[in-house]
Design a protein around this motif. Sequence first.
Motif, PDB file in Angstrom:
ATOM      1  N   CYS A  28      53.194  24.622  39.174  1.00 56.76           N
ATOM      2  CA  CYS A  28      53.139  23.224  38.766  1.00 56.76           C
ATOM      3  C   CYS A  28      54.581  22.744  38.594  1.00 56.76           C
ATOM      4  O   CYS A  28      55.323  23.278  37.772  1.00 56.76           O
ATOM      5  N   GLU A  56      55.654  21.501  34.991  1.00 49.58           N
ATOM      6  CA  GLU A  56      55.910  22.557  34.017  1.00 49.58           C
ATOM      7  C   GLU A  56      57.247  23.246  34.307  1.00 49.58           C
ATOM      8  O   GLU A  56      58.042  23.494  33.396  1.00 49.58           O
ATOM      9  N   THR A  57      57.491  23.540  35.572  1.00 46.21           N
ATOM     10  CA  THR A  57      58.739  24.215  35.944  1.00 46.21           C
ATOM     11  C   THR A  57      59.940  23.371  35.562  1.00 46.21           C
ATOM     12  O   THR A  57      60.875  23.845  34.903  1.00 46.21           O
ATOM     13  N   ALA A  90      60.053  20.904  33.489  1.00 48.13           N
ATOM     14  CA  ALA A  90      60.103  20.711  32.035  1.00 48.13           C
ATOM     15  C   ALA A  90      60.843  21.864  31.360  1.00 48.13           C
ATOM     16  O   ALA A  90      61.679  21.649  30.483  1.00 48.13           O
ATOM     17  N   LEU A  91      60.541  23.079  31.797  1.00 45.05           N
ATOM     18  CA  LEU A  91      61.203  24.234  31.192  1.00 45.05           C
ATOM     19  C   LEU A  91      62.678  24.292  31.549  1.00 45.05           C
ATOM     20  O   LEU A  91      63.516  24.669  30.736  1.00 45.05           O
ATOM     21  N   GLU A  92      62.991  23.911  32.776  1.00 37.93           N
ATOM     22  CA  GLU A  92      64.380  24.016  33.220  1.00 37.93           C
ATOM     23  C   GLU A  92      65.311  23.029  32.531  1.00 37.93           C
ATOM     24  O   GLU A  92      66.434  23.373  32.193  1.00 37.93           O
ATOM     25  N   ALA A  96      64.573  20.564  29.895  1.00 42.45           N
ATOM     26  CA  ALA A  96      64.261  19.880  28.628  1.00 42.45           C
ATOM     27  C   ALA A  96      65.474  19.778  27.710  1.00 42.45           C
ATOM     28  O   ALA A  96      65.569  18.859  26.903  1.00 42.45           O
ATOM     29  N   SER A  97      66.405  20.705  27.833  1.00 40.34           N
ATOM     30  CA  SER A  97      67.571  20.692  26.938  1.00 40.34           C
ATOM     31  C   SER A  97      68.835  20.163  27.589  1.00 40.34           C
ATOM     32  O   SER A  97      69.861  20.038  26.936  1.00 40.34           O
ATOM     33  N   ARG A 137      63.569  15.204  31.227  1.00 41.17           N
ATOM     34  CA  ARG A 137      62.689  15.660  30.149  1.00 41.17           C
ATOM     35  C   ARG A 137      61.680  14.579  29.786  1.00 41.17           C
ATOM     36  O   ARG A 137      60.483  14.835  29.663  1.00 41.17           O
ATOM     37  N   THR A 179      58.888  14.340  32.335  1.00 35.12           N
ATOM     38  CA  THR A 179      57.860  15.382  32.198  1.00 35.12           C
ATOM     39  C   THR A 179      56.979  15.102  30.981  1.00 35.12           C
ATOM     40  O   THR A 179      55.766  15.304  31.034  1.00 35.12           O
ATOM     41  N   ALA A 180      57.595  14.647  29.890  1.00 32.60           N
ATOM     42  CA  ALA A 180      56.819  14.348  28.689  1.00 32.60           C
ATOM     43  C   ALA A 180      55.839  13.202  28.949  1.00 32.60           C
ATOM     44  O   ALA A 180      54.700  13.222  28.475  1.00 32.60           O
ATOM     45  N   PHE A 239      52.881  14.612  30.853  1.00 31.42           N
ATOM     46  CA  PHE A 239      51.994  15.350  29.945  1.00 31.42           C
ATOM     47  C   PHE A 239      51.156  14.381  29.118  1.00 31.42           C
ATOM     48  O   PHE A 239      49.966  14.601  28.900  1.00 31.42           O
ATOM     49  N   THR A 254      47.136  13.908  29.113  1.00 29.00           N
ATOM     50  CA  THR A 254      46.401  14.018  27.854  1.00 29.00           C
ATOM     51  C   THR A 254      45.499  12.807  27.661  1.00 29.00           C
ATOM     52  O   THR A 254      44.328  12.945  27.262  1.00 29.00           O
ATOM     53  N   SER A 268      47.102  22.696  27.936  1.00 33.05           N
ATOM     54  CA  SER A 268      48.012  23.784  27.582  1.00 33.05           C
ATOM     55  C   SER A 268      47.495  25.116  28.103  1.00 33.05           C
ATOM     56  O   SER A 268      48.248  25.930  28.644  1.00 33.05           O
ATOM     57  N   GLU A 308      47.970  25.309  31.927  1.00 33.44           N
ATOM     58  CA  GLU A 308      49.370  25.518  32.296  1.00 33.44           C
ATOM     59  C   GLU A 308      49.824  26.941  31.967  1.00 33.44           C
ATOM     60  O   GLU A 308      50.473  27.604  32.780  1.00 33.44           O
TER      61      GLU A 308
END
Lengths: 200, 200
Positions: A107, A110-111, A113-115, A117-118, A124, A127-128, A131, A135, A161, A164
């Motif tokens: 996905c 998700e990928t 978002a993890l890479e 987000a910071s 970021r 991706t939020a 999500f 939802t 969740s 994912e």
Amino acid sequence: MATSAATATTKERILDATAALFMRYGYTGTGLKQIVADANAPFGSVYHHFPGGKEALGVEVIHRSGAMYEELVMSVFDAADDIVGGVRDCFAGAAEVLRATDYADACPIETVALEVASSNEPLRIATAEVFERWTAAASSRFSAAGFDAPAARELAIFVISQLEGAFVHARASRTTEALDVAGKIAATVVEAALRDLPVS
Amino acid sequence: MATSAATATTKERILDATAALFMRYGYTGTGLKQIVADANAPFGSVYHHFPGGKEALGVEVIHRSGAMYEELVMSVFDAADDIVGGVRDCFAGAAEVLRATDYADACPIETVALEVASSNEPLRIATAEVFERWTAAASSRFSAAGFDAPAARELAIFVISQLEGAFVHARASRTTEALDVAGKIAATVVEAALRDLPVS
DNA sequence: GTCTATACTTTGATAGAC
DNA sequence: GTCTATCAAAGTATAGAC
């Protein structure tokens, strides 16, 4: 399907190629040069269509992919007999895709978002937003099935969740076990919640 | 804690710095130059201690981080009154860490798994091995709580997938809502399974 | 074993011809 | 608008002095 790779506009080909590459290599792992090569587009066209560069292109791809998955999941729910079957089919469909593609694609939301987000706030946020849209969409389905708004939202967050998390686990281990287990338990949870409903 | 950053060996400082960077920027997003800068080590020392280069370093970091998280989660279970409380505390602890660090760090195993599952087989295998070790460790806890082996493994996979999935969602949206919901439902699932046990 | 300098490739981005 | 050439910076990796 409506537009083939040959007839699509340059911008669309770039977007499609980027979406495909994000699924396999993520955001940082995907280079602009590989994107234009896959899209059969000249390098400069990226900056012509996306003056904001790679980041702007990434944001648009995240939103497009997010909308695509949302439609896909909604169509699965539409095809199912009831909400429990819809949940079950989502996990089964994900497992099916994983097997059929030899566990190639993840996905992209998700990928990415993890890479990032910071390290990349616009991405970021994108991706939020996806999500949150997922939802909201899933919540409306659970509401339609009889749950009140807070319960519907909780079930939506839980199922997304779970899907994912199990997907990552399944792709990394090249087995659908995690998705099979997750789907079974998720369906059970929704079924039990449905039984506890005042009017069912 | 046992070894400060100043007294640790060069190799340990490289491993620690890499682990920290993977949590924030992932595998492709982390450069060797940034690693040696953070580790206060000369560039050549990476290839001295890891002749296999970035990939070999990555594999070792994945295994180390995986073992670290395993110990952490097991200590949470040890401190809890029962297995349901342990599950609940895992999600609460993850939410707490996320809040305390301003949503800075992700699970490096999950991030790397998503990034490289299709492009780097040694790293994919390392992430799959970590997931399997976690599953085995959690399974043994559920077995000790009275579940038979298949049921224990299913619950383990379910809880781990749920935790990972909710974590991504929470970090991207900078809210702990997903972890709060996931923890509540995961605890309920384990509790219900426990009630259905022949001897409880 | 420690550390520096450098080679080579790829990255994202830009300038400018057509 | 399309496309090419090129830039400066960062990427991994290596050679070799100390």
